[in-house]
Design a protein around this motif. Structure first.
Motif, short mmCIF file in Angstrom:
data_model
loop_
_atom_site.label_atom_id
_atom_site.label_comp_id
_atom_site.label_asym_id
_atom_site.label_seq_id
_atom_site.Cartn_x
_atom_site.Cartn_y
_atom_site.Cartn_z
N VAL A 110 0.84 -1.20 0.00
CA VAL A 110 0.00 0.00 0.00
C VAL A 110 0.87 1.25 0.00
O VAL A 110 0.60 2.23 -0.73
CB VAL A 110 -0.95 -0.01 1.22
N ALA A 111 1.93 1.24 0.81
CA ALA A 111 2.83 2.40 0.86
C ALA A 111 3.52 2.62 -0.49
O ALA A 111 3.71 3.77 -0.92
CB ALA A 111 3.86 2.20 1.96
N THR A 112 3.87 1.53 -1.17
CA THR A 112 4.52 1.65 -2.47
C THR A 112 3.57 2.26 -3.50
O THR A 112 3.99 3.06 -4.35
CB THR A 112 5.00 0.27 -2.95
N ILE A 113 2.30 1.90 -3.45
CA ILE A 113 1.32 2.48 -4.36
C ILE A 113 1.18 3.98 -4.10
O ILE A 113 1.05 4.79 -5.04
CB ILE A 113 -0.03 1.76 -4.23
N PHE A 114 1.22 4.37 -2.84
CA PHE A 114 1.16 5.80 -2.51
C PHE A 114 2.37 6.53 -3.10
O PHE A 114 2.24 7.63 -3.65
CB PHE A 114 1.10 5.99 -1.00
N VAL A 115 3.55 5.91 -3.02
CA VAL A 115 4.75 6.50 -3.63
C VAL A 115 4.57 6.60 -5.14
O VAL A 115 4.98 7.59 -5.77
CB VAL A 115 6.00 5.67 -3.27
N PHE A 116 3.96 5.57 -5.75
CA PHE A 116 3.70 5.60 -7.20
C PHE A 116 2.80 6.78 -7.56
O PHE A 116 3.03 7.46 -8.58
CB PHE A 116 3.06 4.28 -7.63
N ILE A 117 1.78 7.03 -6.77
CA ILE A 117 0.87 8.14 -7.04
C ILE A 117 1.62 9.47 -6.98
O ILE A 117 1.46 10.34 -7.85
CB ILE A 117 -0.32 8.13 -6.05
N LEU A 118 2.46 9.62 -5.96
CA LEU A 118 3.24 10.85 -5.86
C LEU A 118 4.19 10.99 -7.05
O LEU A 118 4.33 12.08 -7.63
CB LEU A 118 4.04 10.85 -4.55
N SER A 119 4.84 9.90 -7.42
CA SER A 119 5.75 9.93 -8.56
C SER A 119 5.01 10.25 -9.85
O SER A 119 5.53 10.98 -10.71
CB SER A 119 6.47 8.58 -8.68
N SER A 120 3.80 9.73 -10.00
CA SER A 120 3.01 9.99 -11.21
C SER A 120 2.63 11.47 -11.32
O SER A 120 2.65 12.05 -12.41
CB SER A 120 1.75 9.12 -11.22
N LEU A 121 2.27 12.07 -10.18
CA LEU A 121 1.94 13.49 -10.21
C LEU A 121 3.17 14.35 -10.51
O LEU A 121 3.09 15.35 -11.22
CB LEU A 121 1.31 13.90 -8.88
N LEU A 122 4.31 13.95 -9.97
CA LEU A 122 5.55 14.65 -10.31
C LEU A 122 5.90 14.47 -11.78
O LEU A 122 6.40 15.40 -12.43
CB LEU A 122 6.70 14.15 -9.43
N LEU A 123 5.61 13.28 -12.31
CA LEU A 123 5.82 13.05 -13.74
C LEU A 123 4.92 13.95 -14.57
O LEU A 123 5.36 14.56 -15.55
CB LEU A 123 5.55 11.58 -14.08
N LEU A 124 3.65 14.07 -14.17
CA LEU A 124 2.73 14.94 -14.88
C LEU A 124 3.20 16.40 -14.80
O LEU A 124 3.12 17.14 -15.78
CB LEU A 124 1.32 14.80 -14.30
N PHE A 125 3.71 16.79 -13.63
CA PHE A 125 4.25 18.14 -13.46
C PHE A 125 5.40 18.38 -14.44
O PHE A 125 5.45 19.40 -15.13
CB PHE A 125 4.71 18.31 -12.01
N ASN A 126 6.33 17.43 -14.52
CA ASN A 126 7.48 17.58 -15.39
C ASN A 126 7.12 17.45 -16.87
O ASN A 126 7.78 18.06 -17.71
CB ASN A 126 8.55 16.56 -15.01
N LEU A 127 6.09 16.67 -17.18
CA LEU A 127 5.63 16.62 -18.57
C LEU A 127 5.14 17.99 -19.03
O LEU A 127 5.33 18.36 -20.20
CB LEU A 127 4.52 15.59 -18.72
N ASN A 128 4.53 18.73 -18.14
CA ASN A 128 4.10 20.07 -18.50
C ASN A 128 5.29 21.00 -18.74
O ASN A 128 5.22 21.89 -19.59
CB ASN A 128 3.18 20.65 -17.41
N VAL A 129 6.37 20.79 -17.99
CA VAL A 129 7.59 21.55 -18.26
C VAL A 129 8.15 21.18 -19.63
O VAL A 129 8.59 22.04 -20.41
CB VAL A 129 8.64 21.31 -17.16
#
Length: 227
Positions: A110-129
């Motif tokens: 469960v904790a790893t999935i939470f880390v995945f969600i955070l990483s995905s949002l950071l990925l979306l942030f950087n995709l916009n850059v």
């Protein structure tokens, strides 16, 4: 619009760039749907971790395809490298959706999935850059303004998502639920979930629209230059 490809040497990199943008456009919703369904549903279980790996691999493939375009531009390269690093992190974490489905009581999964969600949002942030840097290099003034404005909006929405999640964690930690009756607290929880979904999914939808618009600008520039 000015010609995007004034010399033949640029055409192969533009082709890979357009291919990479297409992979990103289809990979973003595929990652969201497949990973969430892998975690909660059973119909993907016979395929194991393969669907999640393919969806996240498609995003990494798209970013790699885009790497050949304008290698001399340092801001573009730096933004692309950050996005690729986060895509690699997601590729390594995505199998845990399947394992969490098989062992839902395992805290580590469960904790790893939470880390995945955070990483995905950071990925979306950087995709916009990445999209903003790409829009600045393409000779289309309308696209340049749209990418600048909408990518800024998307990044602010993602930052607000993190702030809202942090506020929710603080509220849970200090047991604010005790100050409300059960019906009102349930309404607050539903409202919080709706706000989180809006702040997470609206940047995703706008990012996909910007990716498609950028790909169309490249196609129109290349084929328009040939006529």
């Amino acid at each position: 619009m000015a010609e995007i490809a004034p010399n033949p040497e640029l055409l192969p990199s533009l082709g890979r760039l357009a291919r990479g943008l297409s992979a990103l456009f289809w990979g973003l919703p595929a990652m969201l749907i497949i990973c969430s369904e892998t975690a909660r549903a059973d119909f993907l279980q016979p395929e194991g971790i393969i669907p999640a790996i393919l969806a996240n691999g498609l995003l990494l493939f798209g970013l790699i395809q885009m790497s050949d375009f304008q290698k001399q531009e340092r801001p573009w390269r730096n933004a692309l490298d950050r996005a690729k690093l986060l895509a690699i992190v997601n590729l390594g974490l995505c199998p845990f959706f399947y394992w969490q489905n098989r062992m839902p009581d395992e805290f580590y999964f469960v904790a790893t999935i939470f880390v995945f969600i955070l990483s995905s949002l950071l990925l979306l942030f950087n995709l916009n850059v990445v999209i903003r840097q790409l829009g600045a290099m393409l000779p289309d003034e309308t696209l340049r303004h749209e990418t600048r404005d909408f990518t800024s909006f998307n990044r602010w929405m993602i930052v607000l998502w993190f702030v809202f999640v942090a506020a929710s964690i603080v509220a849970t930690h200090y047991n604010l639920q005790s100050h409300f009756d059960e019906a009102r607290w349930e309404w607050i929880v539903r409202l919080a979930v709706a706000i989180m979904l809006f702040m997470g999914l609206s940047p995703l939808a706008i990012t996909m629209a910007l990716i498609w618009k950028t790909k169309e600008v490249i196609f129109n520039g290349v084929f328009g230059a040939r006529h």
